[in-house]
Design an enzyme around this catalytic site. Sequence first.
Site, PDB file in Angstrom:
ATOM      1  N   ASP A   7       0.870  -1.170   0.000  1.00 51.60           N
ATOM      2  CA  ASP A   7       0.000   0.000   0.000  1.00 51.60           C
ATOM      3  C   ASP A   7       0.913   1.228   0.000  1.00 51.60           C
ATOM      4  O   ASP A   7       2.100   1.130   0.329  1.00 51.60           O
ATOM      5  CB  ASP A   7      -0.890  -0.042   1.237  1.00 51.60           C
ATOM      6  CG  ASP A   7      -1.711   1.209   1.410  1.00 51.60           C
ATOM      7  OD1 ASP A   7      -2.470   1.547   0.494  1.00 51.60           O
ATOM      8  OD2 ASP A   7      -1.568   1.866   2.463  1.00 51.60           O
ATOM      9  N   ASP A   9      -0.221   5.091   0.921  1.00 52.25           N
ATOM     10  CA  ASP A   9      -0.511   6.060   1.986  1.00 52.25           C
ATOM     11  C   ASP A   9      -0.548   5.376   3.343  1.00 52.25           C
ATOM     12  O   ASP A   9      -1.333   4.449   3.564  1.00 52.25           O
ATOM     13  CB  ASP A   9      -1.853   6.742   1.727  1.00 52.25           C
ATOM     14  CG  ASP A   9      -1.857   7.529   0.442  1.00 52.25           C
ATOM     15  OD1 ASP A   9      -1.785   8.755   0.509  1.00 52.25           O
ATOM     16  OD2 ASP A   9      -1.918   6.906  -0.642  1.00 52.25           O
ATOM     17  N   ASP A 169      -1.760  -0.903   5.988  1.00 52.47           N
ATOM     18  CA  ASP A 169      -1.953  -0.229   7.269  1.00 52.47           C
ATOM     19  C   ASP A 169      -3.408  -0.065   7.659  1.00 52.47           C
ATOM     20  O   ASP A 169      -3.713   0.670   8.602  1.00 52.47           O
ATOM     21  CB  ASP A 169      -1.295   1.152   7.233  1.00 52.47           C
ATOM     22  CG  ASP A 169      -2.050   2.152   6.370  1.00 52.47           C
ATOM     23  OD1 ASP A 169      -2.348   3.262   6.843  1.00 52.47           O
ATOM     24  OD2 ASP A 169      -2.363   1.817   5.206  1.00 52.47           O
TER      25      ASP A 169
END
Length: 222
Positions: A7, A9, A169
């Site tokens: 991922d 961001d 996250d």
Amino acid sequence: MKTVIFDLDGTLADTSQDLIAAANVCFKGLGLGALLDPAKDAGTALRGGRAMLTLGFSRVDGFGEPDIAGQYQVLLDAYAKDIDHHTVMYPGAMDAVEALKMRGYGVGIATNKPEGLAEDLLRRLGVRGAFASLVGADTLMVKKPDPEHLFEAARRAGGIAALTCLVGDTATDRNTAKAAGVPSILVTFGPSGENMAALNPEALLERYEDLPAIVDRLMGAA
């Protein structure tokens, strides 16, 4: 080839301050002031533009029905102008990426940020060339948590779709990996890091220098 897909961001880079600044452009333009706080609302920022807009408007009594779709485009335009003003890569991220490549893994990115913005950000940060693939929110007809989003990032990185793992996250990343039937590794150093253990990923990552060993454990030597 086995692959490790990241991922963007909140995983590879802390983009929260620039995202919140863009959302506040929307609110200020409507005469509402800066409704989001760069520190307190960082976790929401990393869940995307619509989540930020929804949170901000929820703090205004009597505003009426907000135009989330219309303001989202305003947000994207503002973000594109100052996409890397505050954004930084997390410590050790690129060293870990290079270590994985030296071990024989393919590396790529699967992000729900629009592809053009992700490309621009990575190029400005000087790291785009380190990743063999980049699949954004609008690259395909689907995005995370649809597993095809992850699979396509793996294929474009030269890998076999089922032989990958996802480093992320959020619950979206956990759900993507679960739907794909592959391991997930969730970082604990982001704004929502204390919540990651409750998602029961295959591994938690406290610092990037530990990532190659974790990947080897979960997937076997590449």
